[in-house]
Design a protein around this motif. Structure first.
Motif, mmCIF file in Angstrom:
data_model
loop_
_atom_site.group_PDB
_atom_site.id
_atom_site.type_symbol
_atom_site.label_atom_id
_atom_site.label_comp_id
_atom_site.label_asym_id
_atom_site.label_seq_id
_atom_site.Cartn_x
_atom_site.Cartn_y
_atom_site.Cartn_z
ATOM 1 N N ALA A 94 0.824 -1.219 0.000
ATOM 2 C CA ALA A 94 0.000 0.000 0.000
ATOM 3 C C ALA A 94 0.859 1.270 0.000
ATOM 4 C CB ALA A 94 -0.934 -0.013 1.199
ATOM 5 N N VAL A 95 1.947 1.257 -0.777
ATOM 6 C CA VAL A 95 2.861 2.409 -0.827
ATOM 7 C C VAL A 95 2.091 3.680 -1.162
ATOM 8 C CG1 VAL A 95 4.771 3.430 -2.139
ATOM 9 C CG2 VAL A 95 4.895 1.060 -1.410
ATOM 10 N N GLY A 96 2.431 4.744 -0.431
ATOM 11 C CA GLY A 96 1.847 6.050 -0.707
ATOM 12 C C GLY A 96 0.732 6.449 0.244
ATOM 13 N N GLN A 97 0.112 5.492 0.912
ATOM 14 C CA GLN A 97 -0.928 5.860 1.870
ATOM 15 C C GLN A 97 -0.292 6.565 3.057
ATOM 16 O OE1 GLN A 97 -4.020 3.173 3.086
ATOM 17 N NE2 GLN A 97 -3.760 1.897 1.265
ATOM 18 N N SER A 98 -0.996 7.554 3.597
ATOM 19 C CA SER A 98 -0.464 8.246 4.773
ATOM 20 C C SER A 98 -1.597 8.606 5.726
ATOM 21 C CB SER A 98 0.316 9.499 4.369
ATOM 22 O OG SER A 98 -0.528 10.450 3.786
ATOM 23 N N ARG A 99 -1.201 8.803 6.967
ATOM 24 C CA ARG A 99 -2.124 9.187 8.032
ATOM 25 C C ARG A 99 -1.442 10.224 8.910
ATOM 26 N NH1 ARG A 99 -4.493 6.415 4.998
ATOM 27 N NH2 ARG A 99 -5.914 4.690 5.400
ATOM 28 N N THR A 100 -2.247 10.928 9.693
ATOM 29 C CA THR A 100 -1.740 11.894 10.666
ATOM 30 C C THR A 100 -2.143 11.409 12.051
ATOM 31 O OG1 THR A 100 -2.008 13.673 9.060
ATOM 32 C CG2 THR A 100 -1.797 14.321 11.375
ATOM 33 N N THR A 101 -1.212 11.494 13.008
ATOM 34 C CA THR A 101 -1.524 11.015 14.352
ATOM 35 C C THR A 101 -2.559 11.922 15.027
ATOM 36 O OG1 THR A 101 0.381 12.178 15.286
ATOM 37 C CG2 THR A 101 0.692 9.871 14.690
ATOM 38 N N SER A 102 -3.357 11.301 15.871
ATOM 39 C CA SER A 102 -4.445 11.982 16.577
ATOM 40 C C SER A 102 -3.928 12.720 17.812
ATOM 41 C CB SER A 102 -5.486 10.947 17.015
ATOM 42 O OG SER A 102 -4.939 10.134 18.047
ATOM 43 N N SER A 103 -4.857 13.275 18.569
ATOM 44 C CA SER A 103 -4.506 13.995 19.802
ATOM 45 C C SER A 103 -3.919 13.072 20.863
ATOM 46 C CB SER A 103 -5.731 14.711 20.365
ATOM 47 O OG SER A 103 -6.731 13.762 20.697
ATOM 48 N N THR A 104 -4.068 11.754 20.667
ATOM 49 C CA THR A 104 -3.474 10.785 21.594
ATOM 50 C C THR A 104 -2.234 10.127 20.994
ATOM 51 O OG1 THR A 104 -4.928 9.027 20.798
ATOM 52 C CG2 THR A 104 -5.680 10.301 22.719
ATOM 53 N N GLY A 105 -1.809 10.592 19.814
ATOM 54 C CA GLY A 105 -0.622 10.047 19.161
ATOM 55 C C GLY A 105 -0.873 8.766 18.392
ATOM 56 N N GLN A 106 -2.133 8.426 18.161
ATOM 57 C CA GLN A 106 -2.461 7.179 17.484
ATOM 58 C C GLN A 106 -2.720 7.388 16.000
ATOM 59 O OE1 GLN A 106 -5.781 5.787 19.830
ATOM 60 N NE2 GLN A 106 -4.430 4.698 21.222
ATOM 61 N N PHE A 107 -2.535 6.289 15.231
ATOM 62 C CA PHE A 107 -2.846 6.282 13.809
ATOM 63 C C PHE A 107 -3.309 4.885 13.438
ATOM 64 C CE2 PHE A 107 1.531 4.959 14.146
ATOM 65 C CZ PHE A 107 1.665 3.946 13.203
ATOM 66 N N SER A 108 -4.002 4.775 12.303
ATOM 67 C CA SER A 108 -4.503 3.475 11.872
ATOM 68 C C SER A 108 -4.561 3.417 10.355
ATOM 69 C CB SER A 108 -5.902 3.239 12.439
ATOM 70 O OG SER A 108 -6.440 2.041 11.924
ATOM 71 N N PHE A 109 -4.142 2.285 9.807
ATOM 72 C CA PHE A 109 -4.325 1.967 8.396
ATOM 73 C C PHE A 109 -5.237 0.749 8.356
ATOM 74 C CE2 PHE A 109 -0.203 4.127 8.290
ATOM 75 C CZ PHE A 109 -0.338 4.955 7.181
ATOM 76 N N ALA A 110 -6.525 0.954 8.300
ATOM 77 C CA ALA A 110 -7.494 -0.143 8.336
ATOM 78 C C ALA A 110 -7.583 -0.837 6.979
ATOM 79 C CB ALA A 110 -8.860 0.386 8.737
ATOM 80 N N GLY A 111 -7.813 -2.152 7.025
ATOM 81 C CA GLY A 111 -8.089 -2.916 5.817
ATOM 82 C C GLY A 111 -6.890 -3.254 4.956
ATOM 83 N N LEU A 112 -5.688 -3.169 5.488
ATOM 84 C CA LEU A 112 -4.512 -3.510 4.694
ATOM 85 C C LEU A 112 -4.410 -5.025 4.516
ATOM 86 C CD1 LEU A 112 -1.761 -1.226 6.283
ATOM 87 C CD2 LEU A 112 -2.975 -0.872 4.132
ATOM 88 N N PRO A 113 -3.978 -5.469 3.328
ATOM 89 C CA PRO A 113 -3.725 -6.901 3.173
ATOM 90 C C PRO A 113 -2.493 -7.299 3.979
ATOM 91 C CG PRO A 113 -3.111 -5.717 1.175
ATOM 92 C CD PRO A 113 -3.753 -4.719 2.107
ATOM 93 N N GLY A 114 -2.393 -8.569 4.333
ATOM 94 C CA GLY A 114 -1.242 -9.047 5.081
ATOM 95 C C GLY A 114 0.050 -8.841 4.310
ATOM 96 N N GLY A 115 1.138 -8.674 5.048
ATOM 97 C CA GLY A 115 2.447 -8.522 4.430
ATOM 98 C C GLY A 115 3.348 -7.639 5.255
#
Length: 76
Positions: A21-42
């Protein structure tokens, strides 16, 4: 996401730079958390950047359907 004082890092950019999933990005929340939901295994390499802290890269192994939890500590 934490800094070396164990405080949450808010607004850090987490980007997938290796793996299915190269290129996907997220920004951490007010608690420092992030999530990439639904990624295939690897194996994924993520790059983390935040103001006034050194960027870091790490490899995360994701089990399909199960996900993975990681703790990232950024240093000055």
């Amino acid at each position: 996401m934490r800094n070396q004082s164990n405080a949450p890092v808010v607004g850090a950019t987490v980007k997938i730079v290796g793996g299915p999933a190269v290129g996907q990005s997220r920004t951490t929340s007010s608690t420092g958390q992030f999530s990439f939901a639904g990624l295939p295994g690897g194996a994924y390499t993520i790059e983390v950047r935040a103001a006034n802290l050194r960027p870091t890269r790490l490899t995360v192994n994701v089990r399909g359907g199960a996900g993975a939890f990681v703790t990232v500590t950024l240093r000055r």
